[in-house]
Design a protein around this motif. Sequence first.
Motif, PDB file in Angstrom:
ATOM      1  N   GLN A   4       0.841  -1.245  -0.071  1.00 12.59           N
ATOM      2  CA  GLN A   4      -0.026  -0.095   0.128  1.00 12.59           C
ATOM      3  C   GLN A   4       0.728   1.136   0.058  1.00 12.59           C
ATOM      4  OE1 GLN A   4      -2.414   0.413   3.278  1.00 12.59           O
ATOM      5  NE2 GLN A   4      -4.073   1.449   2.139  1.00 12.59           N
ATOM      6  N   VAL A   5       0.533   2.181  -0.679  1.00 11.54           N
ATOM      7  CA  VAL A   5       1.218   3.375  -0.694  1.00 11.54           C
ATOM      8  C   VAL A   5       0.898   4.277   0.202  1.00 11.54           C
ATOM      9  CG1 VAL A   5       1.396   5.664  -2.197  1.00 11.54           C
ATOM     10  CG2 VAL A   5       1.299   3.709  -3.488  1.00 11.54           C
ATOM     11  N   LYS A   6       1.896   4.835   0.779  1.00 10.22           N
ATOM     12  CA  LYS A   6       1.782   5.710   2.019  1.00 10.22           C
ATOM     13  C   LYS A   6       1.724   7.336   1.396  1.00 10.22           C
ATOM     14  CE  LYS A   6       3.804   2.553   5.206  1.00 10.22           C
ATOM     15  NZ  LYS A   6       4.101   1.424   4.508  1.00 10.22           N
ATOM     16  N   ALA A   7       0.917   8.058   1.823  1.00  8.53           N
ATOM     17  CA  ALA A   7       0.834   9.583   1.516  1.00  8.53           C
ATOM     18  C   ALA A   7       0.765  10.326   2.543  1.00  8.53           C
ATOM     19  CB  ALA A   7      -0.330   9.631   0.382  1.00  8.53           C
ATOM     20  N   ALA A   8       1.519  11.512   2.527  1.00  8.38           N
ATOM     21  CA  ALA A   8       1.433  12.440   3.448  1.00  8.38           C
ATOM     22  C   ALA A   8       1.070  13.732   2.875  1.00  8.38           C
ATOM     23  CB  ALA A   8       3.030  12.627   4.243  1.00  8.38           C
ATOM     24  N   VAL A   9      -0.054  14.377   3.420  1.00  8.80           N
ATOM     25  CA  VAL A   9      -0.503  15.571   3.072  1.00  8.80           C
ATOM     26  C   VAL A   9      -0.033  16.690   4.074  1.00  8.80           C
ATOM     27  CG1 VAL A   9      -2.641  17.218   2.403  1.00  8.80           C
ATOM     28  CG2 VAL A   9      -2.499  14.531   1.725  1.00  8.80           C
ATOM     29  N   ILE A  10       0.786  17.434   3.511  1.00 10.31           N
ATOM     30  CA  ILE A  10       1.494  18.389   4.491  1.00 10.31           C
ATOM     31  C   ILE A  10       1.322  19.881   4.204  1.00 10.31           C
ATOM     32  CG2 ILE A  10       3.551  19.132   5.767  1.00 10.31           C
ATOM     33  CD1 ILE A  10       4.764  16.392   5.070  1.00 10.31           C
TER      34      ILE A  10
END
Length: 205
Positions: A4-10
């Motif tokens: 699973q791709v891990k995405a950080a919205v900062i």
Amino acid sequence: MDGQVKAAVIYYSATGITYQMAQAAVEAAGEAGAEVRLRKVRELAPDEAIRSNSGWAAHRLETQDVEEAQPDDLSWADVVIMGSPTRYGMVAAQLKQFIDTTGPLWAQGALANKVYTGFTSTATLHGGQEATLLSLYTVFYHWGGIVVTPGYTDPSQFVAGNPYGGSHTSNNGENPPDHVALAATALTAKRAVQMGAALKKGMAG
């Protein structure tokens, strides 16, 4: 799930405009299959400045439970989606300050080969939207990142008009992001996650 791709919205947001765009990015990234972290960067403005603007004070209260971004969020992520209002054609100082803490990760090569993209908002029409995104992407180039933009890959982009990332004109905070801006931000996030998934699959294969 290992694949699973891990995405950080900062993001940074003073009165909530960019925060609403960040939420659209989170939702789209999740729908595209990513595990998502939403993180705000630390506020630098003095309390008296924040109290002097009712919208700013209200938004700080509204998002008091959103965790602050740490360098570890960048290490964790396969995909990083950054958002900031425009300040003279550049990102806000609050986001830049966070970026300036990433030197140790950069020196280790820990920021390379990830997928990056961005979104922005301005008070006035145009207002430096494209310049802000391009200046943000210059950071990602230094990191050795893979920059993914929405381009004109969807008919909605011919309405939104910004191929570099999601963007919005708030009319000095009077207009919240409309469906065009939110759709452009969602497309930006979706494409980044899709490219992150393709990259991860290729590396695994």
